[in-house]
Design a protein around this motif. Structure first.
Motif, mmCIF file in Angstrom:
data_model
loop_
_atom_site.group_PDB
_atom_site.id
_atom_site.type_symbol
_atom_site.label_atom_id
_atom_site.label_comp_id
_atom_site.label_asym_id
_atom_site.label_seq_id
_atom_site.Cartn_x
_atom_site.Cartn_y
_atom_site.Cartn_z
ATOM 1 N N ASP A 564 0.802 -1.221 0.000
ATOM 2 C CA ASP A 564 0.000 0.000 0.000
ATOM 3 C C ASP A 564 0.842 1.281 0.000
ATOM 4 O O ASP A 564 0.718 2.107 -0.890
ATOM 5 C CB ASP A 564 -1.017 -0.019 1.146
ATOM 6 N N MET A 565 1.740 1.464 0.958
ATOM 7 C CA MET A 565 2.381 2.788 1.052
ATOM 8 C C MET A 565 3.602 2.713 1.952
ATOM 9 O O MET A 565 4.036 1.642 2.367
ATOM 10 C CB MET A 565 1.388 3.792 1.638
ATOM 11 N N GLY A 566 4.135 3.876 2.260
ATOM 12 C CA GLY A 566 5.204 4.014 3.240
ATOM 13 C C GLY A 566 6.532 3.491 2.754
ATOM 14 O O GLY A 566 6.855 3.544 1.561
ATOM 15 N N ALA A 567 7.310 2.969 3.720
ATOM 16 C CA ALA A 567 8.672 2.531 3.429
ATOM 17 C C ALA A 567 8.726 1.108 2.890
ATOM 18 O O ALA A 567 9.812 0.543 2.758
ATOM 19 C CB ALA A 567 9.513 2.623 4.704
ATOM 20 N N ILE A 568 7.572 0.523 2.578
ATOM 21 C CA ILE A 568 7.566 -0.874 2.134
ATOM 22 C C ILE A 568 8.363 -1.038 0.842
ATOM 23 O O ILE A 568 9.116 -2.003 0.689
ATOM 24 C CB ILE A 568 6.115 -1.366 1.954
ATOM 25 N N LYS A 569 8.217 -0.078 -0.089
ATOM 26 C CA LYS A 569 8.940 -0.191 -1.348
ATOM 27 C C LYS A 569 10.451 -0.208 -1.106
ATOM 28 O O LYS A 569 11.177 -0.996 -1.725
ATOM 29 C CB LYS A 569 8.560 0.962 -2.279
ATOM 30 N N TRP A 570 10.919 0.648 -0.202
ATOM 31 C CA TRP A 570 12.353 0.663 0.110
ATOM 32 C C TRP A 570 12.790 -0.670 0.708
ATOM 33 O O TRP A 570 13.841 -1.209 0.364
ATOM 34 C CB TRP A 570 12.640 1.809 1.082
ATOM 35 N N MET A 571 11.988 -1.204 1.602
ATOM 36 C CA MET A 571 12.309 -2.508 2.210
ATOM 37 C C MET A 571 12.380 -3.602 1.150
ATOM 38 O O MET A 571 13.316 -4.416 1.134
ATOM 39 C CB MET A 571 11.246 -2.885 3.247
ATOM 40 N N LEU A 572 11.399 -3.633 0.263
ATOM 41 C CA LEU A 572 11.355 -4.678 -0.760
ATOM 42 C C LEU A 572 12.524 -4.556 -1.730
ATOM 43 O O LEU A 572 13.094 -5.562 -2.158
ATOM 44 C CB LEU A 572 10.033 -4.607 -1.529
ATOM 45 N N THR A 573 12.885 -3.333 -2.058
ATOM 46 C CA THR A 573 14.039 -3.125 -2.945
ATOM 47 C C THR A 573 15.319 -3.637 -2.285
ATOM 48 O O THR A 573 16.166 -4.271 -2.937
ATOM 49 C CB THR A 573 14.186 -1.631 -3.275
ATOM 50 N N THR A 574 15.463 -3.374 -0.986
ATOM 51 C CA THR A 574 16.630 -3.862 -0.244
ATOM 52 C C THR A 574 16.644 -5.377 -0.189
ATOM 53 O O THR A 574 17.681 -6.025 -0.408
ATOM 54 C CB THR A 574 16.628 -3.289 1.187
ATOM 55 N N ILE A 575 15.491 -5.975 0.109
ATOM 56 C CA ILE A 575 15.381 -7.441 0.198
ATOM 57 C C ILE A 575 15.688 -8.089 -1.146
ATOM 58 O O ILE A 575 16.371 -9.117 -1.223
ATOM 59 C CB ILE A 575 13.966 -7.837 0.677
ATOM 60 N N GLN A 576 15.233 -7.459 -2.220
ATOM 61 C CA GLN A 576 15.479 -7.999 -3.555
ATOM 62 C C GLN A 576 16.975 -8.056 -3.863
ATOM 63 O O GLN A 576 17.445 -8.974 -4.533
ATOM 64 C CB GLN A 576 14.755 -7.148 -4.595
ATOM 65 N N GLY A 577 17.716 -7.092 -3.354
ATOM 66 C CA GLY A 577 19.152 -7.107 -3.555
ATOM 67 C C GLY A 577 19.866 -8.159 -2.722
ATOM 68 O O GLY A 577 20.958 -8.608 -3.080
ATOM 69 N N GLU A 578 19.254 -8.564 -1.610
ATOM 70 C CA GLU A 578 19.890 -9.536 -0.715
ATOM 71 C C GLU A 578 19.516 -10.979 -1.043
ATOM 72 O O GLU A 578 20.266 -11.905 -0.728
ATOM 73 C CB GLU A 578 19.501 -9.233 0.734
#
Length: 842
Positions: A564-578
């Motif tokens: 939905d919103m917030g910092a989730i996109k940043w978290m998912l982008t970080t997780i995708q890199g890991e």
């Protein structure tokens, strides 16, 4: 060579052991039909097997044959519950049979479907084992319910014609067993007369053991003879472990009969254990069969996948039972926490004693698992021999013999067995070469070299087969032709088809979970998961938990995440890199829009002002996407050469003014990354090329379709319009579809409807107005099917299909791409409607 009698005995054993329709016995007609023999010859052989004590037969009409009791299993030990809920009943049954002054008559009190038939079979086997039965035809069953509408015929069965007791069944059954099933259906005078008969029969030198079967509430009229009453429990009175064992048993039967692995969801197991069944095990079995049938339809074309039974496959009554889950959480957890929810086709199940027999779990049985496997293996062997016999009708027997002799060596090399379809395919292919029949185009030497390098073991096995063919048949097979034999062996290699999964990530406790439950219930696929973001939780902890969740649910094909919103996109982008997991993100800012509306509503008093402001903000969120230029991507297998030429062709003749980008297929991951980068700048309109990469739901147009039409029609092809259609009209129809359709994806409709309309236009010479009407009908038909709004085939439709059989077959072929694209089946009723429409257009 197997004799006719042995063949018949093997068929009886196969049907009685593996088909629940014949757990009470099999008739001579059934065997004759299965083996394509004359019934009189089969009857003679069956009676000979009875004299040899290999089979026993009943005195029912028609006569049924059963396997004689095997010494490998003690009676009663194979019943589910023999050491628990049925333990007391079994003790009473044994005591009645072994009573010192002679067997006591038995009254089995059990409601419909509680297992009385199976229990009677066990009593019979126990009595035979103890030497209590001296009659050759030991068991006679009178089912009183069958005579509910003919009381006089029932009198004749029980008491002889015209009341002549000397000619009744009682004289013929001395030293055997007489079962009076559904005693409840006898009226008062019949019950009184039966008690008199029982007293008379007791004076015989070898009186039969009489078993009365009735409902639990039914009382038996008094008699001077002792009657041992035995009660059998209903399904809901069984311990939880026994309920699960019975459910496992029926699911195992479904797996064996469908020849597919079946997996049930945990909620399905819980609901089945909690539900009430008006006819106990009969209703339970029917419920499981219907649920498996519902599930099987979804996987009928995907033979490599296990059949998954979801909660939505159960009837509403059984689903409602899950509301009791909270009251029995401990009991359910104790049984299901470590339970295996998968039921495989190779699971053995002893079925000859009906629905109470132990299936895969033999904790209560003394039967050897190896012996059970041996029985099943022998049955499978007989079936394969039968199939080979059929194959010999069209393939030279010597070829079948050569392939069969080569098969063990091939299986040793491959490390896996050859399937029956591969065996038959090889035989047919070699037979075609042997008879010099027209064959498909041989593989090139280059392809043969590639196969030899990539599939060295399979190639070695194929070469060995060609050497045997050269020696025994003087059949020389070229090197290039060997590669075709290799493809048969490669084709059966195990293939695992992985699919992406969906994950909702939403703020607020229960938000994502509610969406997950709704999605799984409506889709009936159960491939959607949820992660609820606690508003008070630390972001580091949230990202750690989210990373674990993604790793846990990924099956190898990636995770589509809706957030939905917030910092989730940043978290998912970080997780995708890991992680190595493929992650695709879709932002649906429902919560953000709601917050915006709530804040504006708190500051304003005019609802129209709030509505306008929120709508403007929402449009701004989508503005970036809406202002993107459309892009066509051309693709080819071999570098960018072919794609570049296709790009030049579109640039030259298309008037749509869309940008065109040429890409090489290369590695799929590289293509995905490139398309993702392009999507940040462009709206991808379609892929055009040699094959469909199936990415992000982007429509695909084949290169063949482009060049099948003239360059003047190129824009029609690129816009997914039927050749003769009006551009503006079809644009309006697609827009209408987008606003009205809930299940059918318009992008897929744009892909499959134009070629279908071209085919129908060619076949039926449709005018433009007729095309538009039929176009809308087809789109609406797909939507109805996906929404589950289908109708059963009616007699008028069957008549119509017969009348227009050629048109029916043509429509079936034309509709196949729709069925494959949308994973649905267009039933005969809907095809009948199309036939009506098209017949009127002629």
């Amino acid at each position: 060579m197997e004799t006719t009698r042995e063949l018949i005995y093997d068929m009886v054993r196969k049907l009685v052991l593996t088909d629940t329709r014949y757990h009470d016995g099999v008739t001579a007609m059934v065997i004759a039909t299965q083996l394509k023999m004359q019934r009189t010859n089969v009857s003679a052989a069956l009676n000979a097997l009875v004299r040899e004590h290999k089979l026993v037969k009943t005195k029912t009409r028609p006569v049924q044959f059963l396997l004689a009791t095997s010494g490998s299993q003690e009676p009663f030990t194979g019943l589910i519950g023999s050491l628990n809920s049925l333990q007391h009943a079994i003790k009473l049954a044994k005591a009645a049979v072994l009573y010192p002054s002679g067997p006591l008559n038995i009254h089995i009190a059990a409601n419909d479907g509680a297992g009385s038939t199976a229990f009677v079979h066990e009593i019979r086997d126990f009595a035979r084992q103890q030497g209590m039965l001296t009659a050759a035809d030991s068991t006679t069953v009178v089912n009183c319910r069958n005579y509910a509408d003919d009381i006089h015929q029932l009198d004749s069965q029980l008491f002889g014609e015209h009341g002549e007791f000397a000619n009744s069944l009682w004289w013929q059954c001395q030293g055997g067993i007489v079962v009076i099933d559904h005693y409840d259906y006898l009226d008062g005078p019949q019950r009184a007369q039966l008690m008199t008969v029982m007293e008379t029969v007791a004076t015989f030198k070898q009186p039969p053991l009489i078993i009365l079967v009735s409902g639990v509430e039914q009382q038996v009229l008094g008699t001077q003879q002792l009657i041992m009453k035995i009660e059998l429990p209903d399904f809901k009175r069984r311990p939880w472990s026994e309920r699960w064992a019975l459910i496992r048993h029926f699911l195992t039967i479904e797996a064996q009969q469908s020849k597919r692995t079946i997996r049930v969801e945990l909620d399905v197991a819980r609901a089945l254990m909690l539900a009430n069944y008006d006819q106990n095990l009969k209703t339970l079995k029917a419920t499981i069969t219907m649920a498996c049938a519902q599930a099987y339809v979804r996987f009928i074309t995907d033979t490599d996948r296990e059949v998954r039974v979801y909660f939505a496959d159960l009837s509403p009554v059984v689903q409602q039972a899950l509301t009791q889950e909270r009251d029995y959480q401990k009991e359910l957890a104790a049984v299901l926490e470590t339970a295996d929810l998968s039921f495989e086709t190779n699971t053995t199940s002893n079925l000859n004693l009906g629905s109470l027999k132990v299936g895969r779990q033999q904790a209560e049985s003394n039967t050897s698992a190896d012996q059970s496997l041996s029985v099943i293996d022998q049955d499978v062997g007989k079936q394969l021999e039968s199939n080979t016999h059929n194959l010999a009708q069209i393939v030279a027997p010597i070829i079948i013999e050569i392939v069969r002799d080569w098969q063990p060596d091939c299986e040793r090399l491959l490390g896996r067995p050859l399937t029956e379809s591969v065996f038959n395919g090889l035989c047919l292919h070699i037979n075609g070469i042997y008879r010099q029949m027209p064959m498909t185009k041989s593989a090139s030497l280059t392809t043969a070299a590639q196969l030899q390098s990539q599939y060295a073991v399979e190639y070695e096995a194929a070469v060995k087969l060609t050497q045997v063919l050269a020696t025994k048949l003087n059949l020389s097979i070229p090197t290039a032709e060997v590669s075709l034999l290799v493809t048969f062996l490669v084709a059966q290699s195990p293939v695992t088809r992985q699919h992406p999964v969906v994950l909702y990530v939403m703020h607020g406790m229960g938000t994502a979970s509610a969406l997950m439950r709704t999605t799984n219930t409506l889709s009936m696929i159960n491939n959607t998961y949820a992660y609820d973001v606690d508003l008070a939780a630390d972001s580091v902890m949230v990202m750690k938990a989210l990373k674990h969740k993604i790793s846990e649910i990924d099956g190898g094909a990636g995770v589509i995440i809706i957030y939905d919103m917030g910092a989730i996109k940043w978290m998912l982008t970080t997780i995708q890199g890991e992680l190595s997991t493929k992650i695709r993100m879709l932002q649906i800012p429902v919560t953000l829009v709601g917050l915006d509306a709530a804040r504006k509503s708190a500051r304003a008093t005019d609802i129209d002002d709030v509505y306008h402001l929120v709508k403007v903000d929402l449009q701004q969120l989508n503005a970036k996407k809406m202002t993107k230029d459309e892009l066509i991507i051309t693709l080819c297998h071999t570098g960018e050469g072919g794609a570049a030429q296709l790009k030049d062709y579109i640039d030259k003749y298309s008037r749509l003014q869309m940008r065109v980008k040429a890409l090489a297929i290369g590695h799929r991951d590289e293509l995905v990354a490139t398309v993702l980068r392009l999507q940040q700048v462009y709206q991808i309109h379609a892929f055009v090329g040699t094959f469909d990469p199936q990415l992000f739901g982007i429509p695909f147009i084949s290169m063949a379709t482009v060049f099948e039409h003239s360059h003047q029609q190129l824009d029609q092809v690129l816009m997914f319009r039927p050749e003769a259609g009006h551009w503006d009209t079809y644009n309006q129809i697609y827009q209408y579809f987008k606003t009205q359709f809930e299940y059918a994806e318009v992008a897929k409709l744009q892909r499959v409807l134009p070629p279908l309309m071209d085919d129908l236009t060619t076949l039926y010479q449709l005018t433009e107005d007729q095309q538009i009407g039929l176009f809308v009908h087809l789109g609406s038909m797909i939507e109805r099917i996906l929404a589950g709004k289908t109708e059963t085939t009616t007699p008028p439709t069957r008549k119509l299909i017969t009348q227009y059989s050629d048109d029916y077959q043509q429509l079936r072929r034309c509709l196949r791409p729709i069925e494959q694209t949308f994973k649905l089946i267009v039933n005969d009723e809907m095809i009948g409607t199309l036939l009506v429409i098209l017949s009127q257009l002629r």
